[in-house]
Write a protein that holds these residues in place. Sequence first.
Motif, PDB file in Angstrom:
ATOM      1  N   SER A  45       0.847  -1.189   0.000  1.00  0.00           N
ATOM      2  CA  SER A  45       0.000   0.000   0.000  1.00  0.00           C
ATOM      3  C   SER A  45       0.881   1.237   0.000  1.00  0.00           C
ATOM      4  O   SER A  45       1.938   1.262   0.621  1.00  0.00           O
ATOM      5  CB  SER A  45      -0.892   0.011   1.244  1.00  0.00           C
ATOM      6  OG  SER A  45      -1.598   1.226   1.334  1.00  0.00           O
ATOM      7  N   THR A  46       0.418   2.252  -0.717  1.00  0.00           N
ATOM      8  CA  THR A  46       1.073   3.544  -0.667  1.00  0.00           C
ATOM      9  C   THR A  46      -0.006   4.616  -0.665  1.00  0.00           C
ATOM     10  O   THR A  46      -1.033   4.469  -1.323  1.00  0.00           O
ATOM     11  CB  THR A  46       2.071   3.734  -1.826  1.00  0.00           C
ATOM     12  OG1 THR A  46       2.736   4.983  -1.660  1.00  0.00           O
ATOM     13  CG2 THR A  46       1.399   3.688  -3.161  1.00  0.00           C
ATOM     14  N   SER A  47       0.222   5.650   0.119  1.00  0.00           N
ATOM     15  CA  SER A  47      -0.758   6.718   0.245  1.00  0.00           C
ATOM     16  C   SER A  47      -0.023   8.042   0.347  1.00  0.00           C
ATOM     17  O   SER A  47       0.938   8.164   1.099  1.00  0.00           O
ATOM     18  CB  SER A  47      -1.602   6.489   1.495  1.00  0.00           C
ATOM     19  OG  SER A  47      -2.436   7.591   1.738  1.00  0.00           O
ATOM     20  N   THR A  48      -0.480   9.026  -0.416  1.00  0.00           N
ATOM     21  CA  THR A  48       0.115  10.358  -0.376  1.00  0.00           C
ATOM     22  C   THR A  48      -0.959  11.360   0.032  1.00  0.00           C
ATOM     23  O   THR A  48      -2.054  11.347  -0.512  1.00  0.00           O
ATOM     24  CB  THR A  48       0.689  10.738  -1.753  1.00  0.00           C
ATOM     25  OG1 THR A  48       1.642   9.751  -2.138  1.00  0.00           O
ATOM     26  CG2 THR A  48       1.358  12.096  -1.704  1.00  0.00           C
ATOM     27  N   GLN A  49      -0.626  12.199   1.001  1.00  0.00           N
ATOM     28  CA  GLN A  49      -1.529  13.247   1.466  1.00  0.00           C
ATOM     29  C   GLN A  49      -0.805  14.581   1.354  1.00  0.00           C
ATOM     30  O   GLN A  49       0.368  14.672   1.692  1.00  0.00           O
ATOM     31  CB  GLN A  49      -1.920  13.018   2.929  1.00  0.00           C
ATOM     32  CG  GLN A  49      -2.596  11.698   3.199  1.00  0.00           C
ATOM     33  CD  GLN A  49      -4.023  11.681   2.701  1.00  0.00           C
ATOM     34  OE1 GLN A  49      -4.707  12.678   2.748  1.00  0.00           O
ATOM     35  NE2 GLN A  49      -4.463  10.533   2.213  1.00  0.00           N
ATOM     36  N   GLY A  50      -1.495  15.599   0.908  1.00  0.00           N
ATOM     37  CA  GLY A  50      -0.845  16.891   0.740  1.00  0.00           C
ATOM     38  C   GLY A  50      -1.738  18.048   1.135  1.00  0.00           C
ATOM     39  O   GLY A  50      -2.851  17.863   1.614  1.00  0.00           O
ATOM     40  N   GLY A  51      -1.226  19.242   0.911  1.00  0.00           N
ATOM     41  CA  GLY A  51      -1.984  20.447   1.204  1.00  0.00           C
ATOM     42  C   GLY A  51      -1.841  20.932   2.633  1.00  0.00           C
ATOM     43  O   GLY A  51      -2.643  21.734   3.103  1.00  0.00           O
ATOM     44  N   TYR A  52      -0.831  20.452   3.342  1.00  0.00           N
ATOM     45  CA  TYR A  52      -0.671  20.833   4.746  1.00  0.00           C
ATOM     46  C   TYR A  52       0.259  22.019   4.947  1.00  0.00           C
ATOM     47  O   TYR A  52       0.336  22.567   6.039  1.00  0.00           O
ATOM     48  CB  TYR A  52      -0.158  19.640   5.564  1.00  0.00           C
ATOM     49  CG  TYR A  52      -1.141  18.510   5.612  1.00  0.00           C
ATOM     50  CD1 TYR A  52      -2.289  18.603   6.378  1.00  0.00           C
ATOM     51  CD2 TYR A  52      -0.936  17.349   4.873  1.00  0.00           C
ATOM     52  CE1 TYR A  52      -3.203  17.569   6.423  1.00  0.00           C
ATOM     53  CE2 TYR A  52      -1.836  16.311   4.910  1.00  0.00           C
ATOM     54  CZ  TYR A  52      -2.972  16.425   5.684  1.00  0.00           C
ATOM     55  OH  TYR A  52      -3.880  15.404   5.716  1.00  0.00           O
ATOM     56  N   GLY A  53       0.995  22.382   3.916  1.00  0.00           N
ATOM     57  CA  GLY A  53       1.905  23.519   4.035  1.00  0.00           C
ATOM     58  C   GLY A  53       2.967  23.291   5.089  1.00  0.00           C
ATOM     59  O   GLY A  53       3.547  22.215   5.183  1.00  0.00           O
ATOM     60  N   ASP A  54       3.209  24.306   5.900  1.00  0.00           N
ATOM     61  CA  ASP A  54       4.248  24.226   6.928  1.00  0.00           C
ATOM     62  C   ASP A  54       3.873  23.314   8.089  1.00  0.00           C
ATOM     63  O   ASP A  54       4.721  22.974   8.907  1.00  0.00           O
ATOM     64  CB  ASP A  54       4.543  25.625   7.481  1.00  0.00           C
ATOM     65  CG  ASP A  54       5.148  26.541   6.430  1.00  0.00           C
ATOM     66  OD1 ASP A  54       5.726  26.014   5.450  1.00  0.00           O
ATOM     67  OD2 ASP A  54       5.037  27.771   6.572  1.00  0.00           O
ATOM     68  N   ASN A  55       2.612  22.899   8.192  1.00  0.00           N
ATOM     69  CA  ASN A  55       2.154  22.065   9.305  1.00  0.00           C
ATOM     70  C   ASN A  55       2.297  20.570   9.046  1.00  0.00           C
ATOM     71  O   ASN A  55       1.887  19.769   9.866  1.00  0.00           O
ATOM     72  CB  ASN A  55       0.684  22.357   9.608  1.00  0.00           C
ATOM     73  CG  ASN A  55       0.477  23.783  10.055  1.00  0.00           C
ATOM     74  OD1 ASN A  55       1.332  24.361  10.711  1.00  0.00           O
ATOM     75  ND2 ASN A  55      -0.657  24.353   9.686  1.00  0.00           N
ATOM     76  N   VAL A  56       2.876  20.176   7.917  1.00  0.00           N
ATOM     77  CA  VAL A  56       2.897  18.765   7.540  1.00  0.00           C
ATOM     78  C   VAL A  56       3.629  17.903   8.568  1.00  0.00           C
ATOM     79  O   VAL A  56       3.180  16.799   8.879  1.00  0.00           O
ATOM     80  CB  VAL A  56       3.481  18.568   6.117  1.00  0.00           C
ATOM     81  CG1 VAL A  56       4.944  18.947   6.055  1.00  0.00           C
ATOM     82  CG2 VAL A  56       3.265  17.149   5.651  1.00  0.00           C
ATOM     83  N   LEU A  57       4.716  18.376   9.123  1.00  0.00           N
ATOM     84  CA  LEU A  57       5.456  17.583  10.107  1.00  0.00           C
ATOM     85  C   LEU A  57       4.625  17.375  11.367  1.00  0.00           C
ATOM     86  O   LEU A  57       4.566  16.262  11.898  1.00  0.00           O
ATOM     87  CB  LEU A  57       6.796  18.243  10.446  1.00  0.00           C
ATOM     88  CG  LEU A  57       7.702  17.433  11.361  1.00  0.00           C
ATOM     89  CD1 LEU A  57       7.989  16.057  10.781  1.00  0.00           C
ATOM     90  CD2 LEU A  57       8.992  18.178  11.625  1.00  0.00           C
ATOM     91  N   GLN A  58       3.946  18.408  11.832  1.00  0.00           N
ATOM     92  CA  GLN A  58       3.104  18.268  13.018  1.00  0.00           C
ATOM     93  C   GLN A  58       1.942  17.315  12.752  1.00  0.00           C
ATOM     94  O   GLN A  58       1.566  16.523  13.617  1.00  0.00           O
ATOM     95  CB  GLN A  58       2.573  19.625  13.477  1.00  0.00           C
ATOM     96  CG  GLN A  58       1.879  19.571  14.812  1.00  0.00           C
ATOM     97  CD  GLN A  58       2.788  19.042  15.922  1.00  0.00           C
ATOM     98  OE1 GLN A  58       3.919  19.482  16.078  1.00  0.00           O
ATOM     99  NE2 GLN A  58       2.283  18.080  16.686  1.00  0.00           N
TER     100      GLN A  58
END
Length: 81
Positions: A45-58
Amino acid sequence: MTRNELKNLWFSIPKEVNKKEIKVIVVDIKNGFYKITTDVKGYYSTSTQGGYGDNVLQVILDRIKVNDGVNDLSEYQLIIK
Protein backbone atom coordinates in the motif's frame (compact mmCIF):
# COMPACT_ATOMS: atom_id res chain seq x y z
CA MET A 1 4.79 -26.41 -23.28
CA THR A 2 1.20 -25.40 -23.60
CA ARG A 3 -0.15 -22.09 -22.42
CA ASN A 4 -1.89 -23.68 -19.41
CA GLU A 5 1.27 -25.53 -18.37
CA LEU A 6 3.23 -22.28 -18.48
CA LYS A 7 0.53 -20.50 -16.51
CA ASN A 8 0.46 -23.22 -13.84
CA LEU A 9 4.24 -23.19 -13.59
CA TRP A 10 4.31 -19.38 -13.27
CA PHE A 11 1.74 -19.30 -10.46
CA SER A 12 3.44 -22.14 -8.58
CA ILE A 13 6.72 -20.20 -8.22
CA PRO A 14 7.08 -18.72 -4.71
CA LYS A 15 7.13 -14.95 -5.06
CA GLU A 16 7.85 -13.68 -1.54
CA VAL A 17 10.72 -15.75 -0.22
CA ASN A 18 12.75 -13.77 2.33
CA LYS A 19 10.90 -10.56 1.54
CA LYS A 20 12.17 -7.54 3.46
CA GLU A 21 9.37 -5.55 5.09
CA ILE A 22 9.31 -1.86 4.20
CA LYS A 23 7.38 0.58 6.37
CA VAL A 24 8.31 4.17 5.57
CA ILE A 25 6.85 7.64 6.03
CA VAL A 26 8.46 10.31 3.85
CA VAL A 27 7.64 13.89 4.84
CA ASP A 28 8.34 16.63 2.28
CA ILE A 29 8.33 19.82 4.35
CA LYS A 30 9.07 22.11 1.42
CA ASN A 31 6.03 20.96 -0.60
CA GLY A 32 3.73 20.21 2.36
CA PHE A 33 2.92 16.54 1.81
CA TYR A 34 3.74 13.10 3.18
CA LYS A 35 3.77 9.61 1.70
CA ILE A 36 3.23 6.39 3.65
CA THR A 37 4.50 3.16 2.07
CA THR A 38 3.81 -0.31 3.43
CA ASP A 39 5.32 -3.32 1.66
CA VAL A 40 5.01 -6.48 3.73
CA LYS A 41 4.39 -10.12 2.93
CA GLY A 42 1.07 -10.41 1.15
CA TYR A 43 0.29 -6.68 1.19
CA TYR A 44 1.40 -3.48 -0.52
CA SER A 45 0.00 0.00 0.00
CA THR A 46 1.07 3.54 -0.67
CA SER A 47 -0.76 6.72 0.24
CA THR A 48 0.11 10.36 -0.38
CA GLN A 49 -1.53 13.25 1.47
CA GLY A 50 -0.84 16.89 0.74
CA GLY A 51 -1.98 20.45 1.20
CA TYR A 52 -0.67 20.83 4.75
CA GLY A 53 1.91 23.52 4.03
CA ASP A 54 4.25 24.23 6.93
CA ASN A 55 2.15 22.06 9.30
CA VAL A 56 2.90 18.77 7.54
CA LEU A 57 5.46 17.58 10.11
CA GLN A 58 3.10 18.27 13.02
CA VAL A 59 0.27 16.46 11.19
CA ILE A 60 2.33 13.31 10.69
CA LEU A 61 3.69 13.40 14.26
CA ASP A 62 0.10 13.59 15.52
CA ARG A 63 -0.84 10.61 13.30
CA ILE A 64 2.08 8.62 14.72
CA LYS A 65 0.92 9.36 18.29
CA VAL A 66 -2.63 8.16 17.60
CA ASN A 67 -2.58 4.38 17.44
CA ASP A 68 -6.03 3.45 16.14
CA GLY A 69 -5.32 -0.29 16.33
CA VAL A 70 -5.28 -0.58 12.54
CA ASN A 71 -2.29 1.51 11.50
CA ASP A 72 0.46 1.62 14.11
CA LEU A 73 2.66 4.23 12.47
CA SER A 74 5.15 4.12 15.35
CA GLU A 75 6.67 1.05 13.63
CA TYR A 76 7.45 3.07 10.49
CA GLN A 77 10.76 4.68 9.54
CA LEU A 78 10.37 8.47 9.36
CA ILE A 79 12.26 10.29 6.61
CA ILE A 80 12.12 14.11 6.54
CA LYS A 81 13.10 15.91 3.35
